[in-house]
Design a protein around this motif. Structure first.
Motif, PDB file in Angstrom:
ATOM      1  N   ILE A  54      34.811 -11.585 -80.221  1.00  0.00           N
ATOM      2  CA  ILE A  54      34.623 -10.851 -78.964  1.00  0.00           C
ATOM      3  C   ILE A  54      35.962 -10.369 -78.418  1.00  0.00           C
ATOM      4  O   ILE A  54      36.068  -9.291 -77.819  1.00  0.00           O
ATOM      5  CB  ILE A  54      33.895 -11.748 -77.936  1.00  0.00           C
ATOM      6  N   LEU A  55      37.012 -11.152 -78.632  1.00  0.00           N
ATOM      7  CA  LEU A  55      38.333 -10.835 -78.085  1.00  0.00           C
ATOM      8  C   LEU A  55      38.888  -9.523 -78.630  1.00  0.00           C
ATOM      9  O   LEU A  55      39.608  -8.808 -77.932  1.00  0.00           O
ATOM     10  CB  LEU A  55      39.311 -11.972 -78.395  1.00  0.00           C
ATOM     11  N   LYS A  56      38.546  -9.194 -79.868  1.00  0.00           N
ATOM     12  CA  LYS A  56      39.123  -8.010 -80.513  1.00  0.00           C
ATOM     13  C   LYS A  56      38.647  -6.702 -79.879  1.00  0.00           C
ATOM     14  O   LYS A  56      39.312  -5.672 -80.016  1.00  0.00           O
ATOM     15  CB  LYS A  56      38.782  -8.020 -82.006  1.00  0.00           C
ATOM     16  N   ASP A  57      37.498  -6.737 -79.220  1.00  0.00           N
ATOM     17  CA  ASP A  57      36.929  -5.517 -78.648  1.00  0.00           C
ATOM     18  C   ASP A  57      37.220  -5.363 -77.155  1.00  0.00           C
ATOM     19  O   ASP A  57      36.724  -4.425 -76.524  1.00  0.00           O
ATOM     20  CB  ASP A  57      35.409  -5.502 -78.866  1.00  0.00           C
ATOM     21  N   LEU A  58      37.993  -6.276 -76.589  1.00  0.00           N
ATOM     22  CA  LEU A  58      38.263  -6.220 -75.152  1.00  0.00           C
ATOM     23  C   LEU A  58      39.361  -5.198 -74.849  1.00  0.00           C
ATOM     24  O   LEU A  58      40.252  -4.973 -75.672  1.00  0.00           O
ATOM     25  CB  LEU A  58      38.695  -7.603 -74.649  1.00  0.00           C
ATOM     26  N   PRO A  59      39.320  -4.601 -73.654  1.00  0.00           N
ATOM     27  CA  PRO A  59      40.404  -3.685 -73.278  1.00  0.00           C
ATOM     28  C   PRO A  59      41.725  -4.421 -73.125  1.00  0.00           C
ATOM     29  O   PRO A  59      41.761  -5.650 -72.996  1.00  0.00           O
ATOM     30  CB  PRO A  59      39.918  -3.105 -71.944  1.00  0.00           C
ATOM     31  N   GLU A  60      42.801  -3.680 -73.110  1.00  0.00           N
ATOM     32  CA  GLU A  60      44.144  -4.251 -73.045  1.00  0.00           C
ATOM     33  C   GLU A  60      44.432  -4.877 -71.684  1.00  0.00           C
ATOM     34  O   GLU A  60      45.220  -5.810 -71.566  1.00  0.00           O
ATOM     35  CB  GLU A  60      45.177  -3.161 -73.353  1.00  0.00           C
ATOM     36  N   THR A  61      43.798  -4.354 -70.626  1.00  0.00           N
ATOM     37  CA  THR A  61      44.051  -4.852 -69.267  1.00  0.00           C
ATOM     38  C   THR A  61      42.737  -5.064 -68.510  1.00  0.00           C
ATOM     39  O   THR A  61      41.663  -4.680 -68.982  1.00  0.00           O
ATOM     40  CB  THR A  61      44.922  -3.854 -68.466  1.00  0.00           C
ATOM     41  N   ASN A  62      42.864  -5.693 -67.333  1.00  0.00           N
ATOM     42  CA  ASN A  62      41.742  -5.937 -66.419  1.00  0.00           C
ATOM     43  C   ASN A  62      40.616  -6.748 -67.059  1.00  0.00           C
ATOM     44  O   ASN A  62      39.436  -6.422 -66.931  1.00  0.00           O
ATOM     45  CB  ASN A  62      41.200  -4.626 -65.843  1.00  0.00           C
ATOM     46  N   VAL A  63      41.010  -7.822 -67.740  1.00  0.00           N
ATOM     47  CA  VAL A  63      40.050  -8.769 -68.315  1.00  0.00           C
ATOM     48  C   VAL A  63      40.265 -10.115 -67.641  1.00  0.00           C
ATOM     49  O   VAL A  63      41.400 -10.610 -67.580  1.00  0.00           O
ATOM     50  CB  VAL A  63      40.217  -8.909 -69.841  1.00  0.00           C
ATOM     51  N   LEU A  64      39.189 -10.698 -67.124  1.00  0.00           N
ATOM     52  CA  LEU A  64      39.255 -12.001 -66.461  1.00  0.00           C
ATOM     53  C   LEU A  64      38.447 -13.015 -67.255  1.00  0.00           C
ATOM     54  O   LEU A  64      37.235 -12.854 -67.432  1.00  0.00           O
ATOM     55  CB  LEU A  64      38.709 -11.901 -65.031  1.00  0.00           C
ATOM     56  N   PHE A  65      39.118 -14.045 -67.761  1.00  0.00           N
ATOM     57  CA  PHE A  65      38.437 -15.132 -68.466  1.00  0.00           C
ATOM     58  C   PHE A  65      38.130 -16.237 -67.460  1.00  0.00           C
ATOM     59  O   PHE A  65      39.017 -16.669 -66.718  1.00  0.00           O
ATOM     60  CB  PHE A  65      39.319 -15.679 -69.588  1.00  0.00           C
ATOM     61  N   ILE A  66      36.883 -16.674 -67.429  1.00  0.00           N
ATOM     62  CA  ILE A  66      36.489 -17.780 -66.544  1.00  0.00           C
ATOM     63  C   ILE A  66      36.080 -18.955 -67.422  1.00  0.00           C
ATOM     64  O   ILE A  66      35.388 -18.787 -68.416  1.00  0.00           O
ATOM     65  CB  ILE A  66      35.334 -17.368 -65.600  1.00  0.00           C
ATOM     66  N   SER A  67      36.537 -20.142 -67.068  1.00  0.00           N
ATOM     67  CA  SER A  67      36.274 -21.299 -67.921  1.00  0.00           C
ATOM     68  C   SER A  67      36.113 -22.565 -67.095  1.00  0.00           C
ATOM     69  O   SER A  67      36.664 -22.677 -65.998  1.00  0.00           O
ATOM     70  CB  SER A  67      37.437 -21.480 -68.908  1.00  0.00           C
ATOM     71  N   ASN A  68      35.360 -23.520 -67.645  1.00  0.00           N
ATOM     72  CA  ASN A  68      35.407 -24.865 -67.086  1.00  0.00           C
ATOM     73  C   ASN A  68      36.772 -25.454 -67.408  1.00  0.00           C
ATOM     74  O   ASN A  68      37.508 -24.919 -68.230  1.00  0.00           O
ATOM     75  CB  ASN A  68      34.265 -25.724 -67.637  1.00  0.00           C
ATOM     76  N   HIS A  69      37.118 -26.553 -66.762  1.00  0.00           N
ATOM     77  CA  HIS A  69      38.502 -27.046 -66.797  1.00  0.00           C
ATOM     78  C   HIS A  69      38.483 -28.539 -67.106  1.00  0.00           C
ATOM     79  O   HIS A  69      37.723 -29.290 -66.482  1.00  0.00           O
ATOM     80  CB  HIS A  69      39.111 -26.808 -65.411  1.00  0.00           C
ATOM     81  N   GLN A  70      39.303 -28.982 -68.076  1.00  0.00           N
ATOM     82  CA  GLN A  70      39.294 -30.400 -68.432  1.00  0.00           C
ATOM     83  C   GLN A  70      40.676 -31.054 -68.338  1.00  0.00           C
ATOM     84  O   GLN A  70      40.760 -32.258 -68.106  1.00  0.00           O
ATOM     85  CB  GLN A  70      38.705 -30.581 -69.832  1.00  0.00           C
ATOM     86  N   THR A  71      41.748 -30.298 -68.559  1.00  0.00           N
ATOM     87  CA  THR A  71      43.105 -30.830 -68.385  1.00  0.00           C
ATOM     88  C   THR A  71      43.965 -29.758 -67.724  1.00  0.00           C
ATOM     89  O   THR A  71      43.616 -28.583 -67.741  1.00  0.00           O
ATOM     90  CB  THR A  71      43.752 -31.210 -69.739  1.00  0.00           C
ATOM     91  N   TYR A  72      45.109 -30.151 -67.197  1.00  0.00           N
ATOM     92  CA  TYR A  72      45.969 -29.177 -66.519  1.00  0.00           C
ATOM     93  C   TYR A  72      46.502 -28.111 -67.471  1.00  0.00           C
ATOM     94  O   TYR A  72      46.486 -26.929 -67.148  1.00  0.00           O
ATOM     95  CB  TYR A  72      47.170 -29.885 -65.865  1.00  0.00           C
ATOM     96  N   PHE A  73      46.996 -28.543 -68.644  1.00  0.00           N
ATOM     97  CA  PHE A  73      47.721 -27.603 -69.505  1.00  0.00           C
ATOM     98  C   PHE A  73      47.104 -27.367 -70.877  1.00  0.00           C
ATOM     99  O   PHE A  73      47.211 -26.262 -71.417  1.00  0.00           O
ATOM    100  CB  PHE A  73      49.168 -28.081 -69.692  1.00  0.00           C
ATOM    101  N   ALA A  74      46.451 -28.378 -71.466  1.00  0.00           N
ATOM    102  CA  ALA A  74      45.965 -28.234 -72.847  1.00  0.00           C
ATOM    103  C   ALA A  74      44.929 -27.128 -72.980  1.00  0.00           C
ATOM    104  O   ALA A  74      44.888 -26.429 -74.002  1.00  0.00           O
ATOM    105  CB  ALA A  74      45.387 -29.561 -73.342  1.00  0.00           C
ATOM    106  N   ASP A  75      44.098 -26.938 -71.961  1.00  0.00           N
ATOM    107  CA  ASP A  75      43.052 -25.908 -72.011  1.00  0.00           C
ATOM    108  C   ASP A  75      43.686 -24.528 -72.212  1.00  0.00           C
ATOM    109  O   ASP A  75      43.279 -23.754 -73.075  1.00  0.00           O
ATOM    110  CB  ASP A  75      42.241 -25.892 -70.708  1.00  0.00           C
ATOM    111  N   VAL A  76      44.695 -24.230 -71.388  1.00  0.00           N
ATOM    112  CA  VAL A  76      45.364 -22.924 -71.448  1.00  0.00           C
ATOM    113  C   VAL A  76      46.119 -22.762 -72.761  1.00  0.00           C
ATOM    114  O   VAL A  76      46.071 -21.695 -73.382  1.00  0.00           O
ATOM    115  CB  VAL A  76      46.324 -22.751 -70.250  1.00  0.00           C
ATOM    116  N   VAL A  77      46.818 -23.807 -73.191  1.00  0.00           N
ATOM    117  CA  VAL A  77      47.583 -23.732 -74.440  1.00  0.00           C
ATOM    118  C   VAL A  77      46.650 -23.415 -75.613  1.00  0.00           C
ATOM    119  O   VAL A  77      46.958 -22.566 -76.465  1.00  0.00           O
ATOM    120  CB  VAL A  77      48.349 -25.047 -74.688  1.00  0.00           C
TER     121      VAL A  77
END
Length: 265
Positions: A44-67
């Motif tokens: 899905i990521l390959k077809d997204l525009p270069e800008t104005n994309v917002l990813f929403i996610s549940n959260h489990q740790t401060y940093f590992a999720d983003v990394v």
């Protein structure tokens, strides 16, 4: 790319690129070694525009999720399908990925400050500060910084604003969606809470199957849907709606237990 070219937040892209390369090399085995990251939907990521994309996610740790998301996003854009095999994909990383984080978290030490340089859009939480409940106004500079990041690229946000599961969705995310009309891509993660400590820095347990599911962009009527309707849509999309807290039959619990044993490969 000029040696001292900067992004809209004044960060030098050459430095940011090397930080992503180094941190990526250091953290790669956390998701493909000590533990295994199972990925679904990365095409899905390959077809997204270069800008104005917002990813929403549940959260489990401060940093590992983003990394983990930085790894998956860059691997997918380098042609890998649902895989982060061979960390070479970070040699030429996407430099306009940002993530929304609490300002006090990103100032809490040297490592958070380095991670902030990689792409943090740091905001002041309106409901929590220094471990205490607060109630303060949203800073317009925080909103404008999120808008600036969307205008430049992709933004990751955790709309619950906490690593505690099934907490309410913060309405600020819905307001941003209505106002700036980004492509909204839901992500559901699991296993990170079992793998890492709360900060997502120390490996707490090995041989845990972590998972990341990237879903199709949400269908949102930006002009006509209410804030409450968008909030509910987010809850379902990241699987944090109260209905997911159903009473699970004993047979299903036993089957889940058996699956968890298999996951600890």
């Amino acid at each position: 790319m000029g040696l001292f070219k900067k992004n809209p937040f004044g960060h030098i892209l050459f430095i940011k690129k090397w930080l992503i390369r180094i941190l990526g090399a250091i953290t790669h085995r956390r998701f493909r070694g000590f533990n295994e990251l199972q990925i679904e939907g990365s095409e899905i990521l390959k077809d997204l525009p270069e800008t104005n994309v917002l990813f929403i996610s549940n959260h489990q740790t401060y940093f590992a999720d983003v990394v983990a998301m930085f790894h998956v996003f860059n691997a997918s854009l380098s042609g890998r399908d649902d895989s982060i095999k061979n960390v070479g994909y970070l040699w030429n990383p996407k430099l306009n990925i940002y993530y929304v984080a609490a300002k006090e978290t990103m100032k809490s030490g040297l490592l958070p400050k380095i991670l902030a340089y990689v792409g943090s859009v740091s905001i002041e939480r309106t409901w929590r500060a220094e471990g205490k409940d607060v109630n303060r106004q949203v800073k317009m500079s925080d909103i404008s910084n999120i808008a600036k990041a969307l205008d430049d690229g992709w933004v990751i946000t955790f709309p619950q604003g906490t690593t505690t599961p099934f907490k309410p969705i913060r309405k600020g995310t819905a307001h941003i969606i209505k106002r700036y009309k980004p492509v909204v891509v839901p992500i559901v993660i699991d296993g990170f809470r079992r793998s890492f400590d709360k900060k997502g820095i120390r490996i707490k347990k090995k041989n845990i199957l972590q998972s990341m599911e990237i879903k199709e962009p949400l269908d949102i009527d930006y002009d006509n849907e209410t804030i409450a309707e968008i909030v509910e849509k987010i809850e379902y999309a990241i699987e944090q709606h109260p209905s997911f807290l159903k009473v699970i039959p004993k047979e299903e619990l036993l089957a889940q237990e058996e699956l968890n044993k298999q996951r600890e490969w």
